[in-house]
Design a protein around this motif. Structure first.
Motif, short mmCIF file in Angstrom:
data_model
loop_
_atom_site.label_atom_id
_atom_site.label_comp_id
_atom_site.label_asym_id
_atom_site.label_seq_id
_atom_site.Cartn_x
_atom_site.Cartn_y
_atom_site.Cartn_z
N CYS A 72 0.83 -1.20 0.00
CA CYS A 72 0.00 0.00 0.00
C CYS A 72 0.87 1.25 0.00
O CYS A 72 2.00 1.23 0.48
N VAL A 74 1.24 5.24 1.11
CA VAL A 74 0.76 6.23 2.07
C VAL A 74 1.66 7.46 2.00
O VAL A 74 2.77 7.40 1.45
N PRO A 88 -1.81 7.73 7.99
CA PRO A 88 -2.72 7.68 6.85
C PRO A 88 -2.86 6.28 6.26
O PRO A 88 -2.64 6.06 5.07
N ILE A 89 -3.18 5.33 7.09
CA ILE A 89 -3.30 3.93 6.65
C ILE A 89 -4.69 3.73 6.05
O ILE A 89 -5.69 3.93 6.71
N CYS A 93 -3.71 -1.07 3.17
CA CYS A 93 -2.82 -1.47 4.26
C CYS A 93 -3.55 -2.33 5.29
O CYS A 93 -2.99 -3.26 5.85
#
Length: 151
Positions: A72, A74, A88-89, A93
């Protein structure tokens, strides 16, 4: 001929064979062998290249869970201090069993990156890595790397 004589004899033959493969002995003080052993291509690959002064930290990072295959992107943690800030997951994620509880993060004085759940309990800890920005070190069964995101 007994067994020890056979072993000694074959060992001696091997030493004689190897000694003939090396060619002429080098004179004492000759440094050609040492110089020929240092290959700049190999040695240069292990020396870190200094980053230019104008280099800026990546605007985004990619977390890669090597166990589950989840990856992911971020926002970069640049500018984090020693107190937790919201991480900011996103849902990508959260698909990782190791990253699913991450809610906040911070950087520490030793250069590590720490991720915690909503209650502030550390769930992941990363140290600067070799060839990557960070490598997970806690918990020990986690295998997560952080690299600069591209594009």
């Amino acid at each position: 001929m007994n067994f020890s004589a056979i072993v000694l004899g074959s060992g001696l033959a091997a030493v004689m064979l190897v000694s003939h493969l090396h060619g002429e002995p080098m004179p004492i003080g000759d440094t050609r062998a040492a110089q020929s052993m240092v290959d700049p291509m190999i040695v240069g690959s292990t020396v870190p290249t200094p980053s230019p002064v104008s280099a800026k930290p990546a605007a985004a990072i990619r977390l890669i869970d090597l166990r589950s295959g989840v990856t992911c992107k971020v926002a970069s943690p640049a500018g984090l201090g020693d107190s937790f800030k919201p991480a900011p997951i996103g849902p990508d994620c959260a698909a990782s069993p190791d990253m699913k509880d991450v809610a906040q993060w911070r950087s520490t004085k030793d250069g590590s990156l720490e991720m915690a759940d909503a209650k502030g309990k550390t769930v992941l800890k990363f140290m600067p890595g070799d060839g990557v920005l960070y490598e997970s070190i806690f918990p020990s069964q986690s295998l997560i790397t952080i690299v600069p995101a591209r594009g």
